[in-house]
Design a protein around this motif. Sequence first.
Motif, mmCIF file in Angstrom:
data_model
loop_
_atom_site.group_PDB
_atom_site.id
_atom_site.type_symbol
_atom_site.label_atom_id
_atom_site.label_comp_id
_atom_site.label_asym_id
_atom_site.label_seq_id
_atom_site.Cartn_x
_atom_site.Cartn_y
_atom_site.Cartn_z
ATOM 1 N N LEU A 41 0.851 -1.190 0.000
ATOM 2 C CA LEU A 41 0.000 0.000 0.000
ATOM 3 C C LEU A 41 0.881 1.231 0.000
ATOM 4 C CD1 LEU A 41 -2.740 1.524 0.438
ATOM 5 C CD2 LEU A 41 -2.342 1.242 2.901
ATOM 6 N N ASN A 42 0.577 2.194 -0.868
ATOM 7 C CA ASN A 42 1.257 3.486 -0.917
ATOM 8 C C ASN A 42 0.245 4.608 -0.741
ATOM 9 O OD1 ASN A 42 3.634 2.078 -1.703
ATOM 10 N ND2 ASN A 42 4.287 3.860 -2.897
ATOM 11 N N VAL A 43 0.655 5.654 -0.024
ATOM 12 C CA VAL A 43 -0.173 6.836 0.170
ATOM 13 C C VAL A 43 0.705 8.059 -0.030
ATOM 14 C CG1 VAL A 43 -1.643 8.128 1.771
ATOM 15 C CG2 VAL A 43 -1.650 5.629 1.820
ATOM 16 N N GLY A 44 0.141 9.100 -0.669
ATOM 17 C CA GLY A 44 0.926 10.306 -0.864
ATOM 18 C C GLY A 44 0.111 11.434 -1.454
ATOM 19 N N GLN A 45 0.792 12.340 -2.117
ATOM 20 C CA GLN A 45 0.154 13.523 -2.699
ATOM 21 C C GLN A 45 0.100 13.391 -4.223
ATOM 22 O OE1 GLN A 45 2.018 17.623 -3.137
ATOM 23 N NE2 GLN A 45 0.630 17.990 -1.387
ATOM 24 N N SER A 46 -1.063 13.666 -4.788
ATOM 25 C CA SER A 46 -1.227 13.674 -6.236
ATOM 26 C C SER A 46 -1.320 15.121 -6.716
ATOM 27 C CB SER A 46 -2.478 12.889 -6.641
ATOM 28 O OG SER A 46 -3.622 13.369 -5.951
ATOM 29 N N ARG A 47 -0.759 15.360 -7.901
ATOM 30 C CA ARG A 47 -0.706 16.711 -8.445
ATOM 31 C C ARG A 47 -1.151 16.684 -9.906
ATOM 32 N NH1 ARG A 47 5.232 18.752 -6.217
ATOM 33 N NH2 ARG A 47 4.889 18.202 -4.003
ATOM 34 N N ALA A 48 -2.003 17.652 -10.279
ATOM 35 C CA ALA A 48 -2.515 17.752 -11.649
ATOM 36 C C ALA A 48 -2.061 19.068 -12.266
ATOM 37 C CB ALA A 48 -4.031 17.668 -11.655
ATOM 38 N N LYS A 49 -1.963 19.071 -13.596
ATOM 39 C CA LYS A 49 -1.676 20.291 -14.332
ATOM 40 C C LYS A 49 -2.979 20.726 -15.006
ATOM 41 C CE LYS A 49 0.849 23.487 -16.282
ATOM 42 N NZ LYS A 49 1.478 24.576 -15.523
ATOM 43 N N ILE A 50 -3.617 21.748 -14.454
ATOM 44 C CA ILE A 50 -4.894 22.232 -14.989
ATOM 45 C C ILE A 50 -4.618 23.252 -16.095
ATOM 46 C CG2 ILE A 50 -7.031 23.456 -14.431
ATOM 47 C CD1 ILE A 50 -6.880 22.231 -11.651
ATOM 48 N N ASP A 51 -5.211 23.006 -17.244
ATOM 49 C CA ASP A 51 -4.957 23.816 -18.432
ATOM 50 C C ASP A 51 -5.870 25.049 -18.427
ATOM 51 O OD1 ASP A 51 -4.275 24.817 -20.845
ATOM 52 O OD2 ASP A 51 -4.619 22.973 -21.984
ATOM 53 N N ASP A 52 -5.372 26.136 -17.806
ATOM 54 C CA ASP A 52 -6.169 27.368 -17.734
ATOM 55 C C ASP A 52 -6.411 27.968 -19.124
ATOM 56 O OD1 ASP A 52 -6.246 27.066 -15.029
ATOM 57 O OD2 ASP A 52 -4.637 28.493 -14.611
ATOM 58 N N ALA A 53 -5.480 27.751 -20.058
ATOM 59 C CA ALA A 53 -5.661 28.318 -21.401
ATOM 60 C C ALA A 53 -6.854 27.685 -22.108
ATOM 61 C CB ALA A 53 -4.383 28.096 -22.222
ATOM 62 N N SER A 54 -7.054 26.365 -21.912
ATOM 63 C CA SER A 54 -8.203 25.706 -22.539
ATOM 64 C C SER A 54 -9.508 26.206 -21.943
ATOM 65 C CB SER A 54 -8.091 24.196 -22.355
ATOM 66 O OG SER A 54 -6.961 23.697 -23.043
ATOM 67 N N ILE A 55 -9.503 26.457 -20.636
ATOM 68 C CA ILE A 55 -10.716 26.994 -19.996
ATOM 69 C C ILE A 55 -11.041 28.364 -20.546
ATOM 70 C CG2 ILE A 55 -11.709 27.685 -17.776
ATOM 71 C CD1 ILE A 55 -9.865 25.590 -16.463
ATOM 72 N N THR A 56 -9.999 29.188 -20.695
ATOM 73 C CA THR A 56 -10.225 30.540 -21.233
ATOM 74 C C THR A 56 -10.756 30.477 -22.659
ATOM 75 O OG1 THR A 56 -8.469 31.405 -19.834
ATOM 76 C CG2 THR A 56 -9.109 32.745 -21.721
ATOM 77 N N ASN A 57 -10.194 29.589 -23.493
ATOM 78 C CA ASN A 57 -10.656 29.473 -24.885
ATOM 79 C C ASN A 57 -12.110 28.999 -24.948
ATOM 80 O OD1 ASN A 57 -8.200 30.325 -25.910
ATOM 81 N ND2 ASN A 57 -7.377 28.234 -26.030
#
Length: 386
Positions: A41-57
């Motif tokens: 079992l592993n536990v930790g922190q997950s990180r995402a790259k949210i594409d703000d440019a796509s949201i703006t478009n």
Amino acid sequence: MKCTRTLKNLSLIAFSAIAIPYAAAQENTTTQDTSAWYGGLNVGQSRAKIDDASITNRLLTEGASAMSINNNDRDTGFKIFGGYQFNKNFSIESGYFDLGKFGYSATTTPPGTLNGSITLRGLNIDAIGFLPFTENFSGFGRLGLNYSQAKDSFSGSGLAAVASSDPGKHDLNYKVGMGLQYRLTQALAMRAEVERYRVDDAIGNKGDIDLYSIGLVYRFGEKTQMHAAVYRPAAPAPIPEPTPEVVVVINQPPAPPPPIKVVFAADSMFDFNRADMRSDGKRFLDEFSANLKSASFDLISVTGHTDRIGSHDYNMKLSTRRAEAVKSYLVEVAGIPSNKIDAKGVDGVDPVTKPEECKGNKVTKALIACLQPDRRVEVEVTGTKK
């Protein structure tokens, strides 16, 4: 979410960590059998790259523009896994993962809002290559596939109103990772690793989720080789042969001879109360020097003495001048090196006569005659006879 160049580098490193140890294991078929089933079992922190440019478009296509975007790009992730270790360099592993939930909130002009979130979980299967650094510590890399379920949720107002609020999607992508493992006991180990999951959301975007985690690994059914004990009677102890008695004779060096001491009467070498040498005194020293030619010596000590008559300061000067006179004659006439002669005066501190033999302190001819043995020059030679 979007992919970066880091993914390519991470993939190459992970593949190298798998391929190189595996090739080495194929060449060495005589290594110890370390195969076993394991789980962890592993536990930790997950990180995402949210594409703000796509949201703006997207907002622009709806006739709105983004005034601000707030991202929630980190969460807690975990995975439960199991696998089979073929040897110390290679294993196959599969499991279930939950990368958590990520989202954003945007405000728009004309006034409105757009909110979005995504949850990601799924199954994976990986090939893992280990590179042992020591018996208990190793590095590893992984390369595999993940089948993830993406559940999106959208809400909006104004021009950012959405038609489908809860789309979802299942898709197959790759994953890579690397880490370190330390074996705490024969069955229990600790891992620290970083993994990158390639995922699709439900509206056609691709991106990466990174999971930084630590965990524990437990190996099942450790193999223990048992060796049958074979009884062999103990061989009788050999009988020691008698050791011959050895007598060691040490030749002790002969004891050094005692120093040679010659005492000259000061009255026979010097006039009374004088420090210049008389002819008789020089003759005595000539005979003494001739005897030294048959001896090997290190040092000659010349000590001048006076009687107790007179002051201490006066007698010290007189006894010292007489000792220096003897030294000068031995150096100049007998040719003895000056550094081999030590001359000093000692006043009347070491008399030859006893107090009961010469009584009184009044200077008389009788007292001067009685104290004559105290007025002397002692010459002591430290050395050996040739």
